[in-house]
Design an enzyme around this catalytic site. Sequence first.
Site, short mmCIF file in Angstrom:
data_model
loop_
_atom_site.label_atom_id
_atom_site.label_comp_id
_atom_site.label_asym_id
_atom_site.label_seq_id
_atom_site.Cartn_x
_atom_site.Cartn_y
_atom_site.Cartn_z
N SER A 15 0.82 -1.22 0.00
CA SER A 15 0.00 0.00 0.00
C SER A 15 0.86 1.27 0.00
O SER A 15 0.56 2.23 -0.71
CB SER A 15 -0.93 -0.01 1.21
OG SER A 15 -1.82 -1.10 1.15
N GLY A 16 1.92 1.29 0.80
CA GLY A 16 2.77 2.47 0.86
C GLY A 16 3.56 2.68 -0.41
O GLY A 16 3.61 3.78 -0.96
N CYS A 43 -1.38 -6.10 3.43
CA CYS A 43 -2.75 -5.71 3.75
C CYS A 43 -3.75 -6.28 2.75
O CYS A 43 -4.73 -6.90 3.13
CB CYS A 43 -2.88 -4.19 3.81
SG CYS A 43 -4.55 -3.65 4.19
N CYS A 48 -5.07 -7.44 6.21
CA CYS A 48 -6.32 -6.87 6.72
C CYS A 48 -7.52 -7.07 5.80
O CYS A 48 -8.64 -7.27 6.29
CB CYS A 48 -6.14 -5.38 7.03
SG CYS A 48 -5.05 -4.48 5.94
N LYS A 51 -8.56 -10.83 5.84
CA LYS A 51 -8.94 -11.10 7.24
C LYS A 51 -10.33 -10.53 7.53
O LYS A 51 -11.16 -11.20 8.15
CB LYS A 51 -7.92 -10.46 8.17
CG LYS A 51 -8.27 -10.56 9.65
CD LYS A 51 -7.44 -9.58 10.45
CE LYS A 51 -7.84 -8.15 10.14
NZ LYS A 51 -6.99 -7.15 10.82
N GLY A 179 -1.69 -10.63 20.55
CA GLY A 179 -1.92 -9.37 19.86
C GLY A 179 -3.16 -9.43 19.01
O GLY A 179 -3.92 -10.42 19.03
N TYR A 180 -3.36 -8.37 18.21
CA TYR A 180 -4.62 -8.29 17.46
C TYR A 180 -4.74 -9.38 16.41
O TYR A 180 -5.84 -9.89 16.16
CB TYR A 180 -4.81 -6.90 16.84
CG TYR A 180 -3.91 -6.57 15.69
CD1 TYR A 180 -4.32 -6.77 14.39
CD2 TYR A 180 -2.64 -6.03 15.89
CE1 TYR A 180 -3.51 -6.47 13.31
CE2 TYR A 180 -1.81 -5.73 14.83
CZ TYR A 180 -2.25 -5.95 13.54
OH TYR A 180 -1.43 -5.66 12.49
N ALA A 182 -3.58 -12.55 16.57
CA ALA A 182 -3.96 -13.78 17.27
C ALA A 182 -5.41 -13.72 17.73
O ALA A 182 -6.18 -14.68 17.55
CB ALA A 182 -3.04 -14.00 18.47
N GLU A 184 -7.91 -11.80 16.62
CA GLU A 184 -8.85 -11.79 15.50
C GLU A 184 -9.02 -13.18 14.90
O GLU A 184 -10.14 -13.61 14.62
CB GLU A 184 -8.37 -10.80 14.43
CG GLU A 184 -8.52 -9.35 14.87
CD GLU A 184 -7.89 -8.36 13.92
OE1 GLU A 184 -8.28 -7.18 13.96
OE2 GLU A 184 -7.00 -8.75 13.16
N HIS A 439 -30.48 9.44 18.26
CA HIS A 439 -31.20 8.44 19.03
C HIS A 439 -32.16 7.65 18.13
O HIS A 439 -32.80 8.23 17.26
CB HIS A 439 -32.00 9.13 20.15
CG HIS A 439 -32.76 8.19 21.02
ND1 HIS A 439 -32.14 7.41 21.98
CD2 HIS A 439 -34.08 7.89 21.07
CE1 HIS A 439 -33.06 6.68 22.59
NE2 HIS A 439 -34.24 6.94 22.06
N GLU A 444 -24.64 7.33 20.88
CA GLU A 444 -25.11 8.49 21.62
C GLU A 444 -24.55 8.53 23.04
O GLU A 444 -24.47 9.60 23.66
CB GLU A 444 -26.64 8.53 21.66
CG GLU A 444 -27.29 7.42 22.46
CD GLU A 444 -28.82 7.50 22.37
OE1 GLU A 444 -29.39 8.43 22.95
OE2 GLU A 444 -29.41 6.62 21.71
#
Length: 463
Positions: A15-16, A43, A48, A51, A179-180, A182, A184, A439, A444
């Site tokens: 991506s970069g 990614c 990501c 995933k 971590g995220y 694992a 996820e 609402h 909210e």
Amino acid sequence: MSDYDYDFFVIGGGSGGVRAARLAASMGKKVGVAEEFRYGGTCVIRGCVPKKLFVYASQFIEHFEDAHGYGWSVGETRFDWKELVANKDKEITRLEAAYRKGLSNAGAEIFDSRAELVDDHRIRIVSSGKTVTAEKILLATGGRPDDSHAINGGELAITSNEAFHLERLPKSILIAGGGYIAVEFANIFHGLGVETTLIYRGREILKNFDMDMRRTLHATMEEKGIRILCGEVIDRITRSADERLDVITSGDRNLKVDEVMLALGRTPNTDGLGLEAAGVATDGKGAIVVDEYMRTNVDHIFAVGDVTDRVQLTPVAIHESMCVIETLFRDNPTRPDHDTIATAVFSQPEIGTVGLTEDEATEKLGEVEIYRAVFRPMKHTLSGRQEKMVMKLVVDGQNRKVIGAHILGPDAGEMAQLLAIPIKAGCSKEDFDRTMAVHPTAAEELVTMYSPTYRIKDGVRVD
């Protein structure tokens, strides 16, 4: 006319790297970009994006259960792992084609090859053996799952890379890490009907996240049926006669599973990149060292994203690349702003967070106010699901600025993205208070928590 083959050469098509190459080429610069695997990087190809598609797939079993409370009768259901993988692969192929098209339309020259530095201006295209020159170079080779953890029998385990391409869905899996990634995948596999165990050396999952989020998610995952073993690690993995895996843990447990997945961090992709030949400095982990403008110690060589091992998030790599383009080609030296970055954990329920945690604020500031709401979201009332939602604001007790927001529950990631704007802008708690609520929504609560749940002064909690 330039003495170089390219004004700008990018090694790494994630991506970069793609963003930088496309922007530079669209400005009329002669740009080359090389990628040894597939364009889109971690990614898009094996991170990501796939995933999140798997997360969606794993949520349907709960949707089917919830439907009864809303008057729907759901018939017999069946899940086909191979169909999910095939459909995911089609989408990834479509996305990669879009990345390639963007580069081609901008005028960048694409190399489907590994590229290595020969010196600080020369790059070797490995597939052809050809050497090209570039006036300026960007290194954006990303990272890979960390394989440096010496586990006896670790070669029998998979990483997140292989998890996206398993031939069959295992009946049971042990995931190492807290971590995220694992967390996820533990939720993904459990949602798809896999008997799932998570093992983590730390005392609580999701280090560096707010403790309310960590504890509540941990409890919710266990209530769903995910086994979590904290304070333990894998000592040994062996394959038994029935082709399953026997795992011995540091807690003297003997676990028998179909798959073991290691999610123990990521390593910068710098091996064999030719950094020494070009004189580019790295740190002890092999990450490329850069300054605040993403410049390496070699004046015309820059690096962005996971290869610098700073903030391992795709939007960060993209933003850093845009800053490099501003600095190099628009005469506008620009530093990426790494402060107050919103992020999400796509667990079930998911976490959205931005700014300081309660512990960070307590350590940094003399006085902190915590606004906290715990409730069952409206969408669960008819379904009968007992999961709670947690919303939390961290406020500087001196200047009244909201310096942190943490959400556990449906659409938490979406809310965190929007909350990042007022927190980045330095809005006060009074700004939140005078904002009208929408609402009925869960969000909210963020503008209707008028009184602090508790205060912390000089490290001491005052209820």
